[in-house]
Design a protein around this motif. Structure first.
Motif, PDB file in Angstrom:
ATOM      1  N   TRP A 104       0.857  -1.197   0.000  1.00 56.70           N
ATOM      2  CA  TRP A 104       0.000   0.000   0.000  1.00 56.70           C
ATOM      3  C   TRP A 104       0.888   1.241   0.000  1.00 56.70           C
ATOM      4  O   TRP A 104       1.799   1.356   0.823  1.00 56.70           O
ATOM      5  CB  TRP A 104      -0.884  -0.018   1.241  1.00 56.70           C
ATOM      6  CG  TRP A 104      -1.885   1.118   1.336  1.00 56.70           C
ATOM      7  CD1 TRP A 104      -1.629   2.402   1.697  1.00 56.70           C
ATOM      8  CD2 TRP A 104      -3.293   1.045   1.081  1.00 56.70           C
ATOM      9  NE1 TRP A 104      -2.777   3.151   1.682  1.00 56.70           N
ATOM     10  CE2 TRP A 104      -3.824   2.340   1.310  1.00 56.70           C
ATOM     11  CE3 TRP A 104      -4.150   0.030   0.701  1.00 56.70           C
ATOM     12  CZ2 TRP A 104      -5.183   2.624   1.161  1.00 56.70           C
ATOM     13  CZ3 TRP A 104      -5.514   0.306   0.548  1.00 56.70           C
ATOM     14  CH2 TRP A 104      -6.013   1.593   0.775  1.00 56.70           C
ATOM     15  N   ASP A 156      -2.349   4.744  -3.151  1.00 58.82           N
ATOM     16  CA  ASP A 156      -3.582   4.151  -2.630  1.00 58.82           C
ATOM     17  C   ASP A 156      -4.324   5.126  -1.730  1.00 58.82           C
ATOM     18  O   ASP A 156      -5.553   5.054  -1.609  1.00 58.82           O
ATOM     19  CB  ASP A 156      -3.253   2.872  -1.851  1.00 58.82           C
ATOM     20  CG  ASP A 156      -2.679   1.791  -2.751  1.00 58.82           C
ATOM     21  OD1 ASP A 156      -3.436   1.245  -3.571  1.00 58.82           O
ATOM     22  OD2 ASP A 156      -1.469   1.516  -2.639  1.00 58.82           O
ATOM     23  N   ARG A 186      -7.983   5.883  -2.907  1.00 62.69           N
ATOM     24  CA  ARG A 186      -8.130   5.653  -4.341  1.00 62.69           C
ATOM     25  C   ARG A 186      -9.361   4.797  -4.672  1.00 62.69           C
ATOM     26  O   ARG A 186     -10.073   5.058  -5.632  1.00 62.69           O
ATOM     27  CB  ARG A 186      -6.859   4.981  -4.864  1.00 62.69           C
ATOM     28  CG  ARG A 186      -6.815   4.776  -6.367  1.00 62.69           C
ATOM     29  CD  ARG A 186      -5.505   4.126  -6.778  1.00 62.69           C
ATOM     30  NE  ARG A 186      -5.458   3.879  -8.197  1.00 62.69           N
ATOM     31  CZ  ARG A 186      -5.136   4.779  -9.106  1.00 62.69           C
ATOM     32  NH1 ARG A 186      -4.803   6.007  -8.731  1.00 62.69           N
ATOM     33  NH2 ARG A 186      -5.128   4.486 -10.385  1.00 62.69           N
TER      34      ARG A 186
END
Length: 737
Positions: A287, A315, A337
């Motif tokens: 991430w 992200d 996101r």
């Protein structure tokens, strides 16, 4: 029924009697319209007075003042009692405790330390309106326009960074709250279990803000491994070192969890190579979170927009309007996101007590996307100083938070895939209103100004012998003094730089701070992030070159007077003064009778304490130019007559000297006494001759000693007027009303 309560109490008659008695007290909460207007007017007047005086106050109290200031502030705060006090007393308590005794004034234009909280005046208005209207802003069935206002703001931020239509976002109470939501969402999206937290690895640079590690503890992941990645010579996270660390951790059965990049480090202002980090994150399934709390809104500036390339691939990311958009503390934004991740991490189960509420098919309420279940609507404004925001909150409900202009329609989240939520501090309006009132172009210009200003200061500081200056990326300039004698140890360099910092801040007009980058010798930081920073930039260059004696010798006292349109001309003179000198303090405007020619209007006399690096002759030339621009006419036949403005140098530190003035009032570079120029003495003899000169000077510098007789200016004023309350000898007027 409790055995201690008489049964008769529950009769209808007794209940009515009790209710009537309680109503006599509780109805105080229903403030009459005329009282509301009176309270609001008084609060606004005190706020305006504070804002008008702020540039001339100290931004930082010295160490010798801090203890006294703290004691006086504590004494000024009214204790909570059963009985009410009147509003005037409560207002006075706030203004004399908080307003008069702040040790650091965040709203001051000379506040160059840390990443300051700013504020624009519309937020104070918005905060005020929100508390009065008090909408519930977490569900669209309660106030759809409040929810939509946040939607429009989040969509705008998403477009700035190129985020996809599938994103979600919300407003938070600041960067820490926003980062907390991002980390919790990442945890849940990765479907991590508590038994594995100790194996999870978070990658951050050596300059990442400590708030990331803090929120990991808050979300229960305090056992996670913090892997600090070295930085390059540009203070950016080293991508190669990062990838090596991830590969090594994977082989050792650890779980690469999050890469925490930074777009604008708090220490240096550097921006990590986000696009390269995004490549690494995609290759390893990690991430990617970008903390852009400080630097994010510089994406508005074409000159540095390239630094934020790659954020659109993250992200999640966070940014703070209370930094980049100059709004008050308590305003952060988090973007995710994939909207489904934010929803699954925060959705609440329907409580039975809400079973009758209206719902929209296919429509998610903001409360479905936050751990908060009640929130104050602060979506409308922006205040001129942090103090104003706190002030509005403290005095009463009438003086607090926000309401938006109504009229938006809700957009189905299933249609747009945008899902947003307000959290504890619903701040959309305090961001939305300034964007409406000033337009995006104004904020773009203000941020670009800060980028250019940091470069301007970089060049100014590089010209100072012995200073090493780091080239800025955004609005933070770092410098330190390294030109020390051979053989000196780092400890000596450290002590010297900290002493330099102390001397710069000692006067109280400018506040800068230090930081230690990578555990080495401290750097002094300048953060030119205040909306009004441009006015103070030259003064910083002057201050940094000064020694303690230089400070004393360059503190100058001026005497001002006018009896032709005095309010206008004195205001204009002060504005012109600030273009070239640092105004430290201004006296009250005293109304005085003419001394040497009686058949003319009364004068308004003032004193001003300034800091300058000009010589006396140079300063007098500058003052003469101001007089000329304000149409001051000098003629032998009207020497003591009416004038638009008088600007005289009364005291120059502890100096006893003289300089030459030409017959037209301008200064000469040569001290010659002939028919065309005459000598002027410092201190000015008028300080000991006229009360209208001595009293204003004593008001702003009572403890300063007169250079020739050694008496304090307060003593001079008392002897001249024959009264201890010499400041009450003359009536005063409002100059800035």
């Amino acid at each position: 029924m409790s055995s201690g309560v008489k049964a008769e109490l529950w009769s209808e008659d007794e209940l009515i009697q009790k209710l009537d008695q309680l109503k006599m007290v509780s109805e105080r909460l229903d403030v009459a319209p005329n009282v509301r207007e009176d309270w609001t007017r008084k609060a606004q007047q005190r706020a305006n007075e504070y804002l008008a005086s702020l540039p001339d106050r100290k931004v930082l109290s010295g160490n010798d003042e801090a203890e006294t200031e703290t004691e006086e502030a504590v004494r000024s705060v009214l204790p909570i009692k059963e009985e009410p006090v009147n509003f005037d007393a409560a207002l006075e308590s706030f203004c004399t405790s908080v307003g008069d005794h702040m040790l650091m004034r965040e709203g001051h234009p000379g506040y160059f330390a840390y990443v300051p909280g700013n504020s624009l005046y519309p937020a104070a208005i918005g905060d005020f309106l929100a508390a009065a209207f008090n909408p519930y802003a977490l569900v669209d069935y309660a106030c759809p326009a409040a929810v939509q206002m946040q939607h429009s703001l989040i969509r705008w931020v998403a477009r700035l960074f190129g985020y996809p239509e599938t994103c979600a976002g919300n407003l938070a109470s600041g960067g820490t709250g926003a980062n907390l939501i991002a980390m919790a969402t990442a945890r849940d999206a990765k479907k991590l279990k508590a038994k594995d937290y100790h194996r999870c690895v978070v990658y951050m640079s050596e300059l990442t803000h400590d708030g990331i590690a803090k929120v990991l503890h808050t979300i229960g992941m305090g056992e996670a491994v913090i892997r600090k990645i070295p930085v390059t010579e540009r203070f950016e996270m080293d991508t190669e070192k990062l990838e090596e660390a991830i590969e090594k951790d994977s082989k050792e059965d650890l779980i690469p969890f999050v890469i925490a990049a930074t777009a604008g480090t708090t220490d240096v202002g550097s921006v990590d190579p986000v696009a390269e980090l995004a490549d690494v994150a995609e290759r390893h399934g990690v991430w990617l979170h970008v903390d852009a709390c400080y630097g994010g809104f510089f994406v508005l500036c074409d000159s540095v927009k390239h630094l934020f390339k790659g954020v659109e691939r993250a992200d999640s990311f966070t940014c703070d309007p209370h930094k980049g958009l100059f709004v008050p503390f308590g305003t952060g934004i988090v973007m995710v996101r994939n909207w489904k991740h934010l929803l699954s991490s925060n959705r609440r189960a329907l409580a039975s007590y809400l079973q009758d509420r209206h719902t929209c098919a296919g429509q998610l309420n903001p409360e479905d996307l936050t751990f908060e279940q009640s929130t104050h609507f602060r979506a409308i404004g922006v205040s001129d100083t942090v103090v104003v925001q706190d002030y509005m909150y403290t005095m009463s409900c009438i003086l607090a938070c926000v309401i938006a202009t109504l009229g938006f329609t809700m957009e189905s989240c299933t249609r747009s895939h945008h899902v947003y939520h307000p959290c504890l501090c619903y701040s959309a309006v305090r961001v939305w209103l300034p964007l409406q009132v000033f337009g995006v172009e104004t904020f773009r210009a203000a941020l670009q100004e800060k980028v250019y200003l940091s470069r301007y200061l970089y060049h100014k500081l590089k010209a100072v012998p012995g200073l090493v200056v780091l080239e800025p990326q955004l609005s933070i300039v770092l410098f330190r003094y390294e030109d020390v004698p051979a053989g000196q140890h780092a400890r000596d360099v450290t002590e010297f730089n900290l002493r330099l910092l102390g001397e710069v801040c000692r006067d109280g007009r400018v506040f800068i701070a230090s930081t230690t980058v990578l555990g080495k010798i401290p750097w002094v930081q300048l953060r030119v992030h205040k909306p009004q920073a441009l006015r103070f930039s030259d003064s910083v260059g002057v201050l940094i070159e000064r020694t303690p004696q230089d400070f004393d010798d360059n503190v100058v006292h001026l005497s001002l007077g006018s009896n032709i349109e005095p309010r206008k001309n004195l205001r204009d003179a002060l504005a012109l003064l600030r273009k070239k000198v640092l105004v430290l303090k201004i006296s009250s405007p005293f109304i005085t009778s003419p001394q040497l020619q009686s058949n003319q209007p009364d004068f308004i006399n003032m004193a001003v304490r300034i800091l300058t690096d000009m010589a006396p002759a140079q300063l007098k030339t500058f003052l003469s130019a101001i007089e000329k621009s304000l149409l001051r006419v000098r003629h032998p036949s009207n020497k003591n007559g009416p004038r638009t403005i008088d600007l005289d140098i009364s005291l120059w530190g502890s100096k006893v000297t003289e300089y030459s003035v030409l017959s037209n009032g301008e200064a000469s570079n040569h001290i010659v006494s002939n028919g065309h120029n005459r000598k002027r003495e410092l201190p000015d003899p008028d300080v000991l001759r006229f009360a209208h000169v001595a009293v204003p000077l004593a008001e702003i510098s009572p403890k300063m000693k007169h250079p020739t007789n050694g008496k304090t200016l307060a003593s001079v004023a008392m002897e001249m007027t024959g009264r201890e309350d010499y400041a009450n000898l003359f009536p005063t007027m409002e100059l800035f009303c």
